[in-house]
Design a protein around this motif. Sequence first.
Motif, mmCIF file in Angstrom:
data_model
loop_
_atom_site.group_PDB
_atom_site.id
_atom_site.type_symbol
_atom_site.label_atom_id
_atom_site.label_comp_id
_atom_site.label_asym_id
_atom_site.label_seq_id
_atom_site.Cartn_x
_atom_site.Cartn_y
_atom_site.Cartn_z
ATOM 1 N N LEU A 59 0.850 -1.123 -0.188
ATOM 2 C CA LEU A 59 -0.012 -0.074 0.260
ATOM 3 C C LEU A 59 0.831 1.138 -0.081
ATOM 4 C CD1 LEU A 59 -2.657 -0.863 2.537
ATOM 5 C CD2 LEU A 59 -3.126 -0.496 0.190
ATOM 6 N N LEU A 60 0.702 2.097 -0.913
ATOM 7 C CA LEU A 60 1.643 3.265 -0.942
ATOM 8 C C LEU A 60 0.970 4.564 -1.312
ATOM 9 C CD1 LEU A 60 3.176 3.543 -4.500
ATOM 10 C CD2 LEU A 60 3.384 1.116 -3.468
ATOM 11 N N VAL A 61 1.302 5.690 -1.123
ATOM 12 C CA VAL A 61 0.868 6.952 -1.640
ATOM 13 C C VAL A 61 1.517 7.628 -2.835
ATOM 14 C CG1 VAL A 61 0.168 9.098 -0.695
ATOM 15 C CG2 VAL A 61 -0.214 7.351 0.651
ATOM 16 N N LEU A 62 0.795 7.772 -3.712
ATOM 17 C CA LEU A 62 1.419 8.494 -4.985
ATOM 18 C C LEU A 62 0.954 10.067 -4.818
ATOM 19 C CD1 LEU A 62 0.242 5.931 -7.869
ATOM 20 C CD2 LEU A 62 2.665 5.946 -6.441
ATOM 21 N N GLU A 63 2.058 10.867 -4.689
ATOM 22 C CA GLU A 63 1.746 12.465 -4.555
ATOM 23 C C GLU A 63 1.838 13.037 -5.991
ATOM 24 O OE1 GLU A 63 1.493 14.365 -1.871
ATOM 25 O OE2 GLU A 63 1.783 13.001 -0.191
#
Length: 124
Positions: A59-63
């Motif tokens: 699970l990761l956040v793409l900015e």
Amino acid sequence: MPVLAQEPPTFTLELNGAAETETGSCRLTYVASNQTGTELQRTAYEVAVFDADGAVTRLLVLEFGNLIDGKTKVLQFDLSGTPCPAISRIIVNDAAACAVDGAESGVCMQALTASSRTAIQFGI
């Protein structure tokens, strides 16, 4: 006098490319296009990455940052230690940030359409 139909607001997110880096990581190229009718001061999405067996591996956040209305932006993200063939699909789990006029907004998920030009499935 005819009434012109207004286009619904859209935010398109396309997985445009997936290429191996020299270190064996997968470099994902995204094309984001803001057609929501408003400036998005901060835009970020939490995504889930699935392996070939369908198990979530990350699970990761793409900015994506600031996106003015009508703007298309290209961004690349490297998934260190993960080769591209090990990824079967990526889904947008939620908007991690969506700021409009200094306040959080639901438009980033409500207007989102996702697609892929790669062998990796990409959707909502």
